[in-house]
Design an enzyme around this catalytic site. Structure first.
Site, PDB file in Angstrom:
ATOM      1  N   LYS A   1       0.864  -1.192   0.000  1.00  0.00           N
ATOM      2  CA  LYS A   1       0.000   0.000   0.000  1.00  0.00           C
ATOM      3  C   LYS A   1       0.889   1.226   0.000  1.00  0.00           C
ATOM      4  CE  LYS A   1      -4.569   0.530   0.486  1.00  0.00           C
ATOM      5  NZ  LYS A   1      -5.569  -0.485   0.147  1.00  0.00           N
TER       6      LYS A   1
ATOM      7  N   GLY B   1     -18.992   6.894  -2.058  1.00  0.00           N
ATOM      8  CA  GLY B   1     -17.980   7.124  -3.097  1.00  0.00           C
ATOM      9  C   GLY B   1     -18.134   6.076  -4.175  1.00  0.00           C
TER      10      GLY B   1
END
Ligand code: GLU
Length: 427
Positions: free
Chosen positions: A106, A219
């Site tokens: 990440k 979202g």
């Protein structure tokens, strides 16, 4: 007192719990408790004022025993290195649970994208790649979008990488626009994967998939889950939804398409005509069949878990439920489909994108959907088997499956000694 959570400590405790069940030897556990590689970058970026601003950025390659590190890059003002460590760790179990030949990673940049112009965002994206390029590539580490990053940002990043390398490398990043090496079916993949797991959970627990559902966070993942839940499960009433600015409720069901249009136009679900405004947090505690947390970490805690009335919770967000809340929900009989499985559709189709970029053979949308369905259905069943076999809650079961597979890869590579006691444990 409000308890604050260090997401990485939470992630490490999950590994310890899985290690106990798997009887992992101490060296393997020690290896899995830490990221294999971490990079911190300071990025000088030219802003529209003509001044240079320095941004702090990270890329963490948590484990790459099963393949190149894989996971998104976030642009977020509250990013911390420990959150990125946790997210990179969860990506490792996520790719393993769906049995992809990938590791976990990440990245993140501490910034406030809302306050930045398009040109500033492009400068920042390119600066990130200039710093990270030596450590990226289809055989090393393949980023993708995450919170507040998107295909346009991936396009700039890929272009910067290819400019540095002076070669095409479409597989260096995934979730790119279709015109430059993206795949069919990537944009709705996270939500589609989540809905596939809900379909399987409804079968397993005898829940009506055409009943009621609520979504926290509207979202990309939340919006698409609303549309796909109805499309793929043959109906269902979206009774409540919220985003960072407010919540809405309508017992008769909110019109999903109009709501998505309203969100795209105004930037929020707030003030949607005809619906009752409710508190954002109230959306989590409604009496619905399925609840989709699709926002950020740590929103279902010991403080509100008791109030959760949903029969199935499908975690489209990463890390929305705290460990105490997990146990409360398990005791209450709420079936939580954990993030490392429920939100694995995105990275699964990212992997399909890597395959297509590598072979230059691009698949139809139907093929992407079919292969995604196979992967997630199998992964859900494997988790269910682990729940029954080990008598543990779903997150621990899924973590056990992921950790077992990664530990096995570490052993086969000779990084740690194989554990005799675990030899017959196969997932
Ligand atoms: N950011 C997504 C996730 O958390 C996708 C990662 C990827 O495609 O590499 O799963």
């Amino acid at each position: 007192m409000i308890k604050s959570y260090n997401s990485f400590e939470v992630a490490q405790n999950q590994i310890r719990d899985a290690a106990k069940i798997l009887n992992l030897d101490p060296a393997t556990l020690d290896l899995l408790l830490r990221p294999q590689r971490e990079f911190a970058f300071t990025l000088p970026v030219k802003m529209d004022t003509g001044r240079v601003k320095i941004f702090q950025a990270y890329r963490i390659q948590y484990n790459f025993a099963r393949g190149p590190a894989k996971g998104g890059i976030r642009f977020h003002p509250d990013e911390t290195v420990d959150v990125i460590r946790a997210l990179a760790c969860w990506m490792t179990w996520k790719t393993a649970v769906v049995d992809l030949p990938l590791g976990g990673g990440k990245g993140g940049v501490i910034c406030t994208p809302r306050n930045m112009s398009v040109r500033e965002l492009e400068n920042l994206s390119r600066a990130y790649i200039r710093a990270a390029a030596p450590y990226l590539g289809i055989e090393k580490d393949v980023p993708a979008p995450d919170v507040y990053t998107n295909p346009q940002i991936m396009a700039w990043m890929m272009d910067e990488y290819e400019t540095i390398m002076q070669q095409h490398h479409p597989g260096v990043l995934t979730d790119k626009p279709m015109q430059i090496g993206g795949t069919e079916g990537r944009r709705d993949a996270t939500a589609r994967g989540g809905v596939i797991t809900v379909r399987e959970a409804c079968k397993a627990f005898n829940v009506d998939p055409t009943g009621t559902f609520a979504i926290q966070g509207f979202g990309n993942a939340g919006q698409r889950a609303a549309l796909l839940h109805q499309e793929m499960l043959g109906g269902g009433k979206l009774v409540a939804v919220c985003d960072s600015r407010g919540g809405l409720y309508d017992a008769d069901g909110l019109p999903v398409k109009e709501l998505v249009m309203h969100k795209l136009k105004t930037g929020s679900v707030k003030d949607f005509p005809g619906a009752k405004a409710i508190d954002r947090d109230a959306v989590l505690e409604l009496d619905v069949d399925v609840l989709y947390p699709a926002a950020l970490e740590n929103c279902i805690t010991h403080e509100n878990a008791d109030g959760i009335k949903a029969r199935i919770v499908c975690e489209l967000a990463n890390g929305p439920t705290t460990p105490e809340a997990d146990l409360i929900l398990y005791d209450k009989g709420v079936h939580v489909i954990p993030d490392i499985l429920a939100s694995a559709g995105g990275v699964t189709v990212s992997y399909f994108e890597m395959v297509q970029d590598h072979t230059l053979d691009f698949w139809s949308e139907q093929k992407v959907h079919r292969r995604l369905d196979e992967k997630l259905t199998t992964a859900y069943q494997t988790m269910q088997e682990a729940i029954l076999e080990k008598n543990v809650h779903p997150r621990l079961a899924a973590t056990v499956v992921g950790v077992a597979r990664v530990a096995e890869a570490c052993e086969l590579r000779g990084w740690v000694a194989p554990d005799e006691a675990r030899k017959n444990l196969e997932f």
